[in-house]
Design a protein around this motif. Structure first.
Motif, PDB file in Angstrom:
ATOM      1  N   UNK A 198       1.543   9.250  -4.202  1.00 57.17           N
ATOM      2  CA  UNK A 198       0.408  10.149  -4.003  1.00 57.17           C
ATOM      3  C   UNK A 198       0.900  11.548  -3.649  1.00 57.17           C
ATOM      4  N   UNK A 199       1.923  11.627  -2.818  1.00 53.06           N
ATOM      5  CA  UNK A 199       2.472  12.939  -2.466  1.00 53.06           C
ATOM      6  C   UNK A 199       2.959  13.685  -3.695  1.00 53.06           C
ATOM      7  N   UNK A 200       3.551  12.982  -4.646  1.00 50.22           N
ATOM      8  CA  UNK A 200       4.006  13.639  -5.876  1.00 50.22           C
ATOM      9  C   UNK A 200       2.827  14.210  -6.650  1.00 50.22           C
ATOM     10  N   UNK A 201       1.730  13.445  -6.737  1.00 54.96           N
ATOM     11  CA  UNK A 201       0.538  13.932  -7.449  1.00 54.96           C
ATOM     12  C   UNK A 201      -0.057  15.148  -6.735  1.00 54.96           C
ATOM     13  N   UNK A 202      -0.102  15.110  -5.417  1.00 57.32           N
ATOM     14  CA  UNK A 202      -0.664  16.230  -4.652  1.00 57.32           C
ATOM     15  C   UNK A 202       0.190  17.483  -4.815  1.00 57.32           C
ATOM     16  N   UNK A 203       1.494  17.306  -4.793  1.00 58.59           N
ATOM     17  CA  UNK A 203       2.384  18.454  -4.949  1.00 58.59           C
ATOM     18  C   UNK A 203       2.206  19.092  -6.324  1.00 58.59           C
ATOM     19  N   UNK A 204       2.133  18.272  -7.352  1.00 57.87           N
ATOM     20  CA  UNK A 204       1.974  18.814  -8.701  1.00 57.87           C
ATOM     21  C   UNK A 204       0.647  19.538  -8.852  1.00 57.87           C
ATOM     22  N   UNK A 205      -0.392  19.029  -8.181  1.00 56.72           N
ATOM     23  CA  UNK A 205      -1.728  19.622  -8.287  1.00 56.72           C
ATOM     24  C   UNK A 205      -1.978  20.696  -7.239  1.00 56.72           C
ATOM     25  N   UNK A 206      -0.968  21.008  -6.409  1.00 52.23           N
ATOM     26  CA  UNK A 206      -1.092  22.013  -5.353  1.00 52.23           C
ATOM     27  C   UNK A 206      -2.337  21.767  -4.508  1.00 52.23           C
ATOM     28  N   UNK A 207      -2.473  20.520  -4.075  1.00 51.58           N
ATOM     29  CA  UNK A 207      -3.632  20.059  -3.315  1.00 51.58           C
ATOM     30  C   UNK A 207      -3.157  19.572  -1.946  1.00 51.58           C
ATOM     31  N   UNK A 208      -3.844  19.967  -0.865  1.00 54.27           N
ATOM     32  CA  UNK A 208      -3.338  19.620   0.472  1.00 54.27           C
ATOM     33  C   UNK A 208      -3.258  18.125   0.758  1.00 54.27           C
ATOM     34  N   UNK A 209      -4.316  17.362   0.431  1.00 50.50           N
ATOM     35  CA  UNK A 209      -4.292  15.969   0.841  1.00 50.50           C
ATOM     36  C   UNK A 209      -5.254  15.086   0.078  1.00 50.50           C
ATOM     37  N   UNK A 210      -5.121  13.790   0.308  1.00 51.98           N
ATOM     38  CA  UNK A 210      -6.019  12.802  -0.292  1.00 51.98           C
ATOM     39  C   UNK A 210      -6.120  11.606   0.628  1.00 51.98           C
ATOM     40  N   UNK A 211      -7.322  11.058   0.725  1.00 52.09           N
ATOM     41  CA  UNK A 211      -7.538   9.781   1.412  1.00 52.09           C
ATOM     42  C   UNK A 211      -7.602   8.698   0.344  1.00 52.09           C
ATOM     43  N   UNK A 212      -6.925   7.583   0.608  1.00 50.69           N
ATOM     44  CA  UNK A 212      -6.838   6.522  -0.386  1.00 50.69           C
ATOM     45  C   UNK A 212      -7.188   5.183   0.249  1.00 50.69           C
ATOM     46  N   UNK A 213      -7.626   4.248  -0.592  1.00 54.15           N
ATOM     47  CA  UNK A 213      -7.884   2.880  -0.155  1.00 54.15           C
ATOM     48  C   UNK A 213      -7.518   1.933  -1.279  1.00 54.15           C
ATOM     49  N   UNK A 214      -6.939   0.802  -0.920  1.00 54.88           N
ATOM     50  CA  UNK A 214      -6.547  -0.230  -1.869  1.00 54.88           C
ATOM     51  C   UNK A 214      -7.054  -1.570  -1.364  1.00 54.88           C
ATOM     52  N   UNK A 215      -7.863  -2.244  -2.171  1.00 57.35           N
ATOM     53  CA  UNK A 215      -8.389  -3.563  -1.827  1.00 57.35           C
ATOM     54  C   UNK A 215      -7.903  -4.566  -2.859  1.00 57.35           C
ATOM     55  N   UNK A 216      -7.516  -5.755  -2.399  1.00 57.83           N
ATOM     56  CA  UNK A 216      -7.070  -6.831  -3.284  1.00 57.83           C
ATOM     57  C   UNK A 216      -7.839  -8.088  -2.934  1.00 57.83           C
ATOM     58  N   UNK A 217      -8.546  -8.629  -3.924  1.00 58.18           N
ATOM     59  CA  UNK A 217      -9.355  -9.843  -3.713  1.00 58.18           C
ATOM     60  C   UNK A 217     -10.256  -9.702  -2.493  1.00 58.18           C
ATOM     61  N   UNK A 218     -10.846  -8.518  -2.346  1.00 57.19           N
ATOM     62  CA  UNK A 218     -11.821  -8.286  -1.289  1.00 57.19           C
ATOM     63  C   UNK A 218     -11.241  -7.879   0.041  1.00 57.19           C
ATOM     64  N   UNK A 219      -9.925  -7.876   0.198  1.00 56.98           N
ATOM     65  CA  UNK A 219      -9.295  -7.488   1.452  1.00 56.98           C
ATOM     66  C   UNK A 219      -8.742  -6.072   1.349  1.00 56.98           C
ATOM     67  N   UNK A 220      -8.940  -5.284   2.400  1.00 50.37           N
ATOM     68  CA  UNK A 220      -8.361  -3.951   2.434  1.00 50.37           C
ATOM     69  C   UNK A 220      -6.882  -4.080   2.770  1.00 50.37           C
ATOM     70  N   UNK A 221      -6.038  -3.786   1.782  1.00 51.45           N
ATOM     71  CA  UNK A 221      -4.598  -3.904   1.941  1.00 51.45           C
ATOM     72  C   UNK A 221      -4.004  -2.613   2.489  1.00 51.45           C
TER      73      UNK A 221
END
Length: 364
Positions: free
Chosen positions: A14-37
């Protein structure tokens, strides 16, 4: 791979994507089979990079609001209160051509009703830049729709239309007697126990958002839009949420918590198939409020992106990412819609999953 290893690799991607897009930050979430991983803030909330972005930062999700409106509509279809293929002419008295060439609910949901957007956008952009704190009224949006005229006979073309979803918002209010904030809370937010997700109706109600940066109002310098941008400029209404809570909504929709399987199946039927490939998703189509990946190695791929002043967003469900249903959300605090940054971050996270040996799925 331990959960900490996964988090480290995802953060780096994610940091690589933010750096390329010159964007300060991003909040992310990943869920697998209904659980927040995993849920995390990556990067910063401010341009000076002094304040790390918290995982529970609040963002406008912009057009990811559309699948939520579609979910309420499909619940009303399920209850027999609306029909997908019955003319909506009685509800469209304010737009004469929509009465003469009636539009159905299915066509509204799929952007095939011939309803225009904001025309060429000139008047909308000029008024938004001149008076960002004073949004157009519903009546003004309706007048624009009438002045633009019908783009094509319903069912004979495809044109993405925010005003079409504004009409959906009005129809849902007419049917339920509730405002958009009230019916989304009744059908989605309260059943899922969400604490930070709502529809702001005034500028004051939006002041708890994380700073979102844009050059839209200045032409050159990045500026925090939160004190300026009235949520009413999004004609269909706009949801505020966190990455983790939006992840719960998307996961609940596809797990059958929010909608019966038959209605979800209808939402996933591609009504429009495009003759170009999306850089991340590949061959795409559009169903009922959902963007669809049609030839993905991840099985069913469905969700939406969003963009507007200050923020760009992406939220997608994949039925088979390393053998499990997976939901990924990314909310970034600069409006790099030219890069579709929200979707790019989602698929950067998926690439980490694809390359992860012995993935551990312990909750975050």
């Amino acid at each position: 791979m331990t959960n900490q290893d996964l988090k480290t690799r995802v953060r780096a991607a994610v940091e690589r994507e933010l750096q390329e897009a010159e964007t300060p930050g991003a909040a992310i979430a990943l869920l697998r089979s209904g659980k927040t991983i995993l849920k995390a803030g990556v990067g910063y909330a401010d341009l000076q990079q002094q304040c790390p972005l918290p995982s529970d930062a609040r963002f406008y999700i912009y057009s990811i609001t559309k699948p939520l409106l579609a979910t309420v509509a499909m619940n009303l279809v399920q209850a027999g209160r609306l029909d997908l293929d019955t003319s909506l002419a009685p509800q469209f008295a304010q737009i004469p051509y929509a009465v003469e060439s009636p539009v159905t609910l299915r066509q509204l949901l799929s952007h095939t009703g011939g309803i225009p957007g904001y025309g060429d956008g000139t008047a909308y952009v000029q008024d938004l830049q001149a008076h960002p704190q004073q949004a157009w009224t519903t009546e003004k949006f309706l007048q624009v729709a009438q002045d633009q005229g019908q783009l094509f006979l319903p069912g004979t073309g495809w044109a993405y239309s925010n005003i079409g979803y504004m009409l959906l918002r009005l129809i849902l209010t007419q049917e339920t007697g509730l405002s958009v904030s009230e019916y989304l809370a009744e059908w989605i937010f309260r059943p899922l126990g969400l604490q930070h997700t709502f529809v702001p109706e005034t500028l004051e109600q939006a002041q708890g958002l994380t700073p979102g940066y844009s050059q839209f109002f200045t032409g050159d310098e990045l500026q925090n839009v939160v004190p300026l941008y009235h949520p009413g400029w999004v004609s269909h209404g706009v949801v505020v949420s966190t990455a983790a809570e939006l992840g719960k909504i998307i996961d609940a929709l596809f797990s059958g918590t929010l909608l019966a399987p038959e209605r979800l199946r209808q939402m996933l039927e591609p009504i429009q198939v495009f003759d170009f490939e999306h850089p991340q998703i590949g061959k795409i189509g559009y169903g009922l409020g959902l963007c669809l990946g049609l030839e993905s190695p991840y099985g069913t791929v469905a969700g939406h992106n969003g963009a507007g002043p200050g923020y760009v967003t992406g939220a997608f469900y994949l039925s088979n990412a390393r053998g499990q249903p997976t939901t990924v959300v990314a909310l970034a605090n600069r409006d790099r819609h030219d890069l579709d940054l929200g979707t790019r971050i989602v698929f950067a996270i998926l690439r980490v999953l694809a390359d992860a040996p012995d993935l551990a799925d312990a909750p975050d």
